[in-house]
Design an enzyme around this catalytic site. Sequence first.
Site, PDB file in Angstrom:
ATOM      1  N   TYR A  33      29.815  46.637  33.716  1.00  0.00           N
ATOM      2  CA  TYR A  33      29.918  46.825  32.275  1.00  0.00           C
ATOM      3  C   TYR A  33      30.311  45.539  31.584  1.00  0.00           C
ATOM      4  O   TYR A  33      30.680  44.551  32.227  1.00  0.00           O
ATOM      5  CB  TYR A  33      30.903  47.952  31.955  1.00  0.00           C
ATOM      6  N   LYS A 150      32.392  42.595  37.271  1.00  0.00           N
ATOM      7  CA  LYS A 150      32.952  43.533  36.284  1.00  0.00           C
ATOM      8  C   LYS A 150      32.412  44.938  36.536  1.00  0.00           C
ATOM      9  O   LYS A 150      31.546  45.438  35.810  1.00  0.00           O
ATOM     10  CB  LYS A 150      32.639  43.042  34.861  1.00  0.00           C
ATOM     11  N   GLU A 182      46.257  39.437  37.225  1.00  0.00           N
ATOM     12  CA  GLU A 182      45.880  39.580  35.809  1.00  0.00           C
ATOM     13  C   GLU A 182      46.427  40.897  35.291  1.00  0.00           C
ATOM     14  O   GLU A 182      47.090  41.641  36.018  1.00  0.00           O
ATOM     15  CB  GLU A 182      44.351  39.511  35.651  1.00  0.00           C
ATOM     16  N   LEU A 206      39.012  38.668  37.084  1.00  0.00           N
ATOM     17  CA  LEU A 206      37.796  38.648  36.282  1.00  0.00           C
ATOM     18  C   LEU A 206      37.755  37.334  35.493  1.00  0.00           C
ATOM     19  O   LEU A 206      38.777  36.904  34.952  1.00  0.00           O
ATOM     20  CB  LEU A 206      37.770  39.827  35.303  1.00  0.00           C
TER      21      LEU A 206
HETATM   22  N1  PDD Z   1      38.421  44.156  30.010  1.00  0.00           N
HETATM   23  N2  PDD Z   1      40.540  41.039  33.412  1.00  0.00           N
HETATM   24  C1  PDD Z   1      40.174  42.322  33.512  1.00  0.00           C
HETATM   25  C2  PDD Z   1      40.551  43.071  34.753  1.00  0.00           C
HETATM   26  C3  PDD Z   1      39.422  42.939  32.494  1.00  0.00           C
HETATM   27  O1  PDD Z   1      39.049  44.224  32.609  1.00  0.00           O
HETATM   28  C4  PDD Z   1      39.100  42.188  31.326  1.00  0.00           C
HETATM   29  C5  PDD Z   1      38.296  42.785  30.203  1.00  0.00           C
HETATM   30  C6  PDD Z   1      39.542  40.854  31.254  1.00  0.00           C
HETATM   31  C7  PDD Z   1      39.225  39.983  30.062  1.00  0.00           C
HETATM   32  O2  PDD Z   1      37.862  39.638  30.021  1.00  0.00           O
HETATM   33  P1  PDD Z   1      37.127  39.325  28.638  1.00  0.00           P
HETATM   34  O3  PDD Z   1      37.920  38.259  27.982  1.00  0.00           O
HETATM   35  O4  PDD Z   1      35.788  38.863  29.038  1.00  0.00           O
HETATM   36  O5  PDD Z   1      37.131  40.610  27.851  1.00  0.00           O
HETATM   37  C8  PDD Z   1      40.237  40.307  32.312  1.00  0.00           C
HETATM   38  C9  PDD Z   1      37.639  44.818  28.994  1.00  0.00           C
HETATM   39  C10 PDD Z   1      37.918  44.346  27.619  1.00  0.00           C
HETATM   40  C11 PDD Z   1      37.792  46.324  29.166  1.00  0.00           C
HETATM   41  O6  PDD Z   1      37.812  46.743  30.307  1.00  0.00           O
HETATM   42  O7  PDD Z   1      37.860  47.056  28.169  1.00  0.00           O
END
Ligand code: PDD
Length: 286
Positions: A33, A150, A182, A206
């Site tokens: 996703y 992801k 994280e 991620l």
């Molecule tokens: N989550 N680390 C994890 C485990 C994440 O699920 C996400 C993003 C990030 C940040 O990535 P980005 O800056 O590309 O959004 C880091 C999304 C927002 C979610 O699951 O809703």
Amino acid sequence: MSRIVYVNGEFVPEDEAKVSIFDRGFLFADGVYEVTSVLDGKLVDFEGHSRRLERSLGELNMAAPVTIDELLAIHRELIVRNDLQEGAIYLQVTRGADVDRDFVFPDPEKVPSSLVLFTQAKAVAESPAAKKGIRVISVDDQRWARRDIKTVQLLYPSMGKMMALAAGKDDAWMVEDGVVTEGTSNNAYIVKDRTIVTRQLSNAILHGITRAAVLRFAREAQMKVEERPFSIEEAQDADEAFITSASAFVMPVVEVDGESLGGGTPGPVATRLREIYIEESRKMAI
Ligand code: PDD
């Protein structure tokens, strides 16, 4: 208000959208996703998100359901049809609906991957949480080892979030081998003596699209950045902390495992980076 969502080639009202019970996303969490934020009716860093999507698909040998140009057109059509000014677009690709439950991947020629997108209206720029900052607890990182992909396997992050809520806090930072990987759905940072510290990229985390942009803006603003792991104890001793994600942008963290940082209010570095990020994202959104 009923949204118009996208499901496998069609724009339909959300209560008419259907996917098969044999969809591998449903049965095996066999899907990936992206969440792309929307500001002023425009997409923030669509290129970064689409590049990461291609990488996630490639790592799992999953076929791309449409081209990147088509994906952009679908995102834009959803924004228009839902009159979305601010919030996010959620996108999910799964390995499709096979004829039965089977651990073996289906032949992509016979079973096309499925694609679902929907909008989420939310005030992201003027977030009340950003003014107060959030409080995090630490939890053991019990996820699989390919966190750079992801995937929709979000049960453990969801449990981490529930552990934080049960403790009366906002979110959890996951810890492995004594250091923070994280947040449940965001990347984690601390600031000490005006140096920003965040874990380096690897399969353990991620590769956040917001992280890449924020580190670039920080360096452009002559802020010092160190990409290395840090422990919860180091975080508790830091001047400030924050998280980044497409849905939170830059969000100050004011407490780590019960220890207040910077007097319990958002720190200057996080506050400044949030301003820069929102300002630059508005300029670059497409
Ligand atoms: N989550 N680390 C994890 C485990 C994440 O699920 C996400 C993003 C990030 C940040 O990535 P980005 O800056 O590309 O959004 C880091 C999304 C927002 C979610 O699951 O809703």
